[in-house]
Each structure stands twice: as structure tokens, then as C-alpha cells.
Motif scaffolding. Structure first.
Motif, mmCIF file in Angstrom:
data_model
loop_
_atom_site.group_PDB
_atom_site.id
_atom_site.type_symbol
_atom_site.label_atom_id
_atom_site.label_comp_id
_atom_site.label_asym_id
_atom_site.label_seq_id
_atom_site.Cartn_x
_atom_site.Cartn_y
_atom_site.Cartn_z
ATOM 1 N N LEU A 26 0.834 -1.244 -0.060
ATOM 2 C CA LEU A 26 -0.014 -0.076 -0.081
ATOM 3 C C LEU A 26 0.899 1.309 -0.065
ATOM 4 O O LEU A 26 2.024 1.020 0.526
ATOM 5 C CB LEU A 26 -0.959 0.129 1.194
ATOM 6 N N GLY A 27 0.322 2.258 -0.727
ATOM 7 C CA GLY A 27 1.160 3.571 -0.679
ATOM 8 C C GLY A 27 0.458 4.666 0.134
ATOM 9 O O GLY A 27 -0.920 4.543 0.639
ATOM 10 N N PRO A 28 1.100 5.766 0.358
ATOM 11 C CA PRO A 28 0.285 6.979 1.161
ATOM 12 C C PRO A 28 -0.766 7.521 0.365
ATOM 13 O O PRO A 28 -1.579 8.300 0.845
ATOM 14 C CB PRO A 28 1.533 8.005 1.084
ATOM 15 N N GLU A 29 -1.110 7.267 -1.107
ATOM 16 C CA GLU A 29 -2.015 7.820 -1.843
ATOM 17 C C GLU A 29 -3.478 7.257 -1.040
ATOM 18 O O GLU A 29 -4.556 8.267 -1.265
ATOM 19 C CB GLU A 29 -1.841 7.393 -3.075
ATOM 20 N N LEU A 30 -3.736 6.411 -0.369
ATOM 21 C CA LEU A 30 -4.935 6.053 0.292
ATOM 22 C C LEU A 30 -5.443 7.082 1.143
ATOM 23 O O LEU A 30 -6.345 7.330 1.379
ATOM 24 C CB LEU A 30 -4.867 4.522 0.759
ATOM 25 N N GLY A 31 -4.399 7.902 1.796
ATOM 26 C CA GLY A 31 -4.869 8.661 2.736
ATOM 27 C C GLY A 31 -5.448 10.002 2.201
ATOM 28 O O GLY A 31 -5.887 10.836 2.968
ATOM 29 N N ARG A 32 -5.418 9.858 0.836
ATOM 30 C CA ARG A 32 -6.247 11.282 0.131
ATOM 31 C C ARG A 32 -7.785 10.970 0.131
ATOM 32 O O ARG A 32 -8.374 11.698 -0.375
ATOM 33 C CB ARG A 32 -5.753 11.359 -1.171
ATOM 34 N N LEU A 33 -8.241 9.701 0.476
ATOM 35 C CA LEU A 33 -9.420 9.281 0.307
ATOM 36 C C LEU A 33 -10.319 9.917 1.695
ATOM 37 O O LEU A 33 -10.701 9.256 2.439
ATOM 38 C CB LEU A 33 -9.849 8.049 0.216
ATOM 39 N N GLN A 34 -10.471 11.072 1.723
ATOM 40 C CA GLN A 34 -10.902 11.914 2.914
ATOM 41 C C GLN A 34 -12.253 11.657 3.484
ATOM 42 O O GLN A 34 -12.356 11.735 4.596
ATOM 43 C CB GLN A 34 -10.667 13.601 2.685
ATOM 44 N N HIS A 35 -13.181 10.861 2.546
ATOM 45 C CA HIS A 35 -14.528 10.509 3.117
ATOM 46 C C HIS A 35 -14.545 9.357 3.163
ATOM 47 O O HIS A 35 -15.690 8.858 3.439
ATOM 48 C CB HIS A 35 -15.510 11.405 1.799
ATOM 49 N N LEU A 36 -13.537 8.263 3.083
ATOM 50 C CA LEU A 36 -13.760 6.871 3.119
ATOM 51 C C LEU A 36 -13.982 6.584 4.494
ATOM 52 O O LEU A 36 -13.615 7.013 5.694
ATOM 53 C CB LEU A 36 -12.442 6.440 3.055
ATOM 54 N N GLN A 37 -15.184 5.615 4.738
ATOM 55 C CA GLN A 37 -15.762 5.030 5.918
ATOM 56 C C GLN A 37 -15.503 3.537 5.921
ATOM 57 O O GLN A 37 -15.238 3.151 7.336
ATOM 58 C CB GLN A 37 -17.293 5.292 5.783
ATOM 59 N N TYR A 38 -15.160 3.027 4.949
ATOM 60 C CA TYR A 38 -15.007 1.484 5.079
ATOM 61 C C TYR A 38 -13.817 1.147 4.175
ATOM 62 O O TYR A 38 -13.765 1.258 3.036
ATOM 63 C CB TYR A 38 -16.131 0.605 4.675
ATOM 64 N N LEU A 39 -12.872 0.524 4.789
ATOM 65 C CA LEU A 39 -11.625 0.042 4.192
ATOM 66 C C LEU A 39 -11.461 -1.604 4.109
ATOM 67 O O LEU A 39 -11.028 -1.923 5.374
ATOM 68 C CB LEU A 39 -10.282 0.952 4.462
ATOM 69 N N GLU A 40 -11.802 -2.022 3.296
ATOM 70 C CA GLU A 40 -12.047 -3.785 3.405
ATOM 71 C C GLU A 40 -10.906 -4.044 2.510
ATOM 72 O O GLU A 40 -10.969 -4.391 1.284
ATOM 73 C CB GLU A 40 -13.489 -4.079 3.104
ATOM 74 N N LEU A 41 -9.779 -4.839 3.015
ATOM 75 C CA LEU A 41 -8.720 -5.320 2.038
ATOM 76 C C LEU A 41 -8.207 -6.650 2.820
ATOM 77 O O LEU A 41 -7.205 -7.123 2.546
ATOM 78 C CB LEU A 41 -7.376 -4.469 2.140
ATOM 79 N N TYR A 42 -9.034 -7.117 3.415
ATOM 80 C CA TYR A 42 -8.890 -8.494 4.122
ATOM 81 C C TYR A 42 -8.486 -9.737 3.083
ATOM 82 O O TYR A 42 -8.952 -9.783 2.131
ATOM 83 C CB TYR A 42 -9.870 -8.870 5.296
ATOM 84 N N ARG A 43 -7.742 -10.608 3.537
ATOM 85 C CA ARG A 43 -7.436 -11.875 3.042
ATOM 86 C C ARG A 43 -6.951 -11.521 1.609
ATOM 87 O O ARG A 43 -7.508 -12.001 0.662
ATOM 88 C CB ARG A 43 -8.616 -12.646 3.128
ATOM 89 N N ASN A 44 -5.839 -11.007 1.513
ATOM 90 C CA ASN A 44 -5.151 -11.209 0.156
ATOM 91 C C ASN A 44 -3.650 -11.140 0.646
ATOM 92 O O ASN A 44 -3.161 -11.969 1.370
ATOM 93 C CB ASN A 44 -5.386 -9.469 -0.010
ATOM 94 N N ASN A 45 -2.822 -10.678 -0.184
ATOM 95 C CA ASN A 45 -1.210 -10.883 0.103
ATOM 96 C C ASN A 45 -0.679 -9.512 -0.075
ATOM 97 O O ASN A 45 0.427 -9.460 -0.639
ATOM 98 C CB ASN A 45 -0.733 -11.676 -1.116
ATOM 99 N N PHE A 46 -1.635 -8.490 0.521
ATOM 100 C CA PHE A 46 -1.098 -7.075 0.748
ATOM 101 C C PHE A 46 0.491 -7.154 1.753
ATOM 102 O O PHE A 46 0.397 -8.226 2.695
ATOM 103 C CB PHE A 46 -1.727 -6.328 1.206
ATOM 104 N N GLU A 47 1.711 -6.603 1.502
ATOM 105 C CA GLU A 47 2.807 -6.596 2.117
ATOM 106 C C GLU A 47 3.378 -5.311 2.621
ATOM 107 O O GLU A 47 2.916 -4.347 1.921
ATOM 108 C CB GLU A 47 3.913 -7.503 1.336
ATOM 109 N N GLY A 48 4.536 -5.490 3.053
ATOM 110 C CA GLY A 48 5.341 -4.024 3.469
ATOM 111 C C GLY A 48 4.531 -3.672 4.702
ATOM 112 O O GLY A 48 3.709 -3.987 5.293
#
Length: 212
Positions: A81-103
Motif C-alpha cells: 500500500l502507498g500513502p495515496e490512500l490517505g487522500r480518500l478523505q471521505h472513506l468510511q470502510y476500508l476492506e482489504l482482508y485476505r489478500n497478499n498485501f505486504e510491506g
């Protein structure tokens, strides 16, 4: 005549500004896509040429075309993941479970002031839990279990008075468990299978991170 031109220009800005605003969210999501491996083309509909990302699969917007939900659970996606997600100022639900995200989990996620639920469990995240999460005052659900996280549990998270569910089980956390704020209500199962986590800190004593 000049005043009429100014009025027309003002109306055009009112029409164009929402498009500019929502398109910045599309740019942020497309930047995320560029970081990731997507072998099953889950993100195929993420077309950066559109005015906003509200027509993309796995993205939900409100009635003002602002991104409020990102659903990528169980999508066979990998990468950081990168810092760009922090620009989603109105985001209420972040569902990234059960993948292979790393770092590392980006500190920039602490900018998501509207966030209610963050599900990052079942990935390969490493490093520490960001202290910036303490800024997420609307957060109710935080699930980070089944990753490779290390370090101590930030005591700043004890200020999250709305937090109802907190799960960091099956990681490599160390130190002691906070006892203030919402941590008075979390069950032991929320912390189990962290071999270097030494139980709750003692009331009235300065916290000491045993084994960290």
C-alpha cells in the motif's frame, strides 16, 4: 457585462469543482492500482480517464460522488500500500482482508478521519501499527490479525473512544497491552498468538515494553 462574465465563471467553477475533487480520489486509487499485482483482473474497471471512480467495481460513493467504501477482500491481490490512500478523505470502510498485501501499513491511513471500519487482516503486513491511527476518532472496527506485525501496541489508540472491535491476534507484537479507554473491553482473544506480548500493563505504573 463584466459582472455577468464573472457570474458565469463562478457557475462553471461550481460545476467543475466536484469533478476535480472526485477525480483526485480516482487518481489516488489508480496510483494504488499501479503498485499492485492483480492476476484475476479484479481492478480491470478502474479507468483513470473517467470523471470519477464511482462506476468502478469494488468502489462505493455517496450521493455527492465521494468515495466512502473500498471493498477488495478476498481478491487475490498482492503488493504494498502507498500513502495515496490517505487522500480518500471521505472513506468510511476500508476492506482489504485476505489478500497478499505486504510491506508496512502507511502512516497516511491516519488521515482517513471519516473511517468507521478498517479490515486489513489475513495479509502479510510487516512493521509496526501506525501511531497515526490514534487520529481516527470515528473508528469502531480495527482488525489487523493474521499478519506479520511487530513492535508494541501504540498506547495512543486508547484515546479511540468509539472503538468497539480490536483484533491483533496472530502477529509478532511485543510489550504489554494498554488497559485504558476501549482496551478495558477487548477480550483476550484479540491479542492471542503474539509470543512476545506480555499481557496487560499494570495499573498506575509506567508502561514498559518487555521484549520489544
Amino acid at each position: 457585462m463584466a459582472s455577468r462574465l464573472h457570474f458565469v465563471s463562478f457557475l462553471l467553477l461550481l460545476v467543475v469543482y466536484p469533478a476535480i475533487s472526485t477525480n483526485s480520489e480516482g487518481e489516488a486509487l489508480h496510483a494504488l492500482r499501479a503498485r499492485l499485482s492483480d492476476p484475476t483482473n479484479v481492478l480491470q474497471s478502474w479507468d483513470p480517464t473517467l470523471v470519477n471512480p464511482c462506476t468502478w467495481f469494488h468502489v462505493t460513493c455517496d450521493d455527492r460522488n465521494r468515495v466512502i467504501r473500498l471493498d477488495l477482500g478476498n481478491s487475490n491481490i498482492s503488493g504494498p500500500l502507498g500513502p495515496e490512500l490517505g487522500r480518500l478523505q471521505h472513506l468510511q470502510y476500508l476492506e482489504l482482508y485476505r489478500n497478499n498485501f505486504e510491506g508496512k501499513i502507511p502512516e497516511a491511513l491516519g488521515n482517513l478521519k471519516s473511517l468507521i471500519s478498517m479490515d486489513l487482516y489475513g495479509n502479510r503486513f510487516q512493521g509496526e501499527i501506525p501511531k497515526s491511527f490514534a487520529k481516527l476518532k470515528s473508528l469502531r472496527f480495527l482488525r489487523l490479525n493474521n499478519n506479520k506485525l511487530s513492535g508494541s501496541i501504540p498506547r495512543e489508540l486508547a484515546t479511540l473512544s468509539n472503538l468497539k472491535v480490536f483484533d491483533v491476534s496472530n502477529n509478532d507484537l511485543c510489550g504489554t497491552i494498554p488497559v485504558d479507554g476501549p482496551f478495558t473491553n477487548f477480550p483476550f482473544q484479540s491479542f492471542e498468538n503474539n509470543s512476545r506480548l506480555n499481557g496487560p500493563e499494570l495499573q498506575g505504573l509506567v508502561p514498559y515494553d518487555f521484549g520489544c
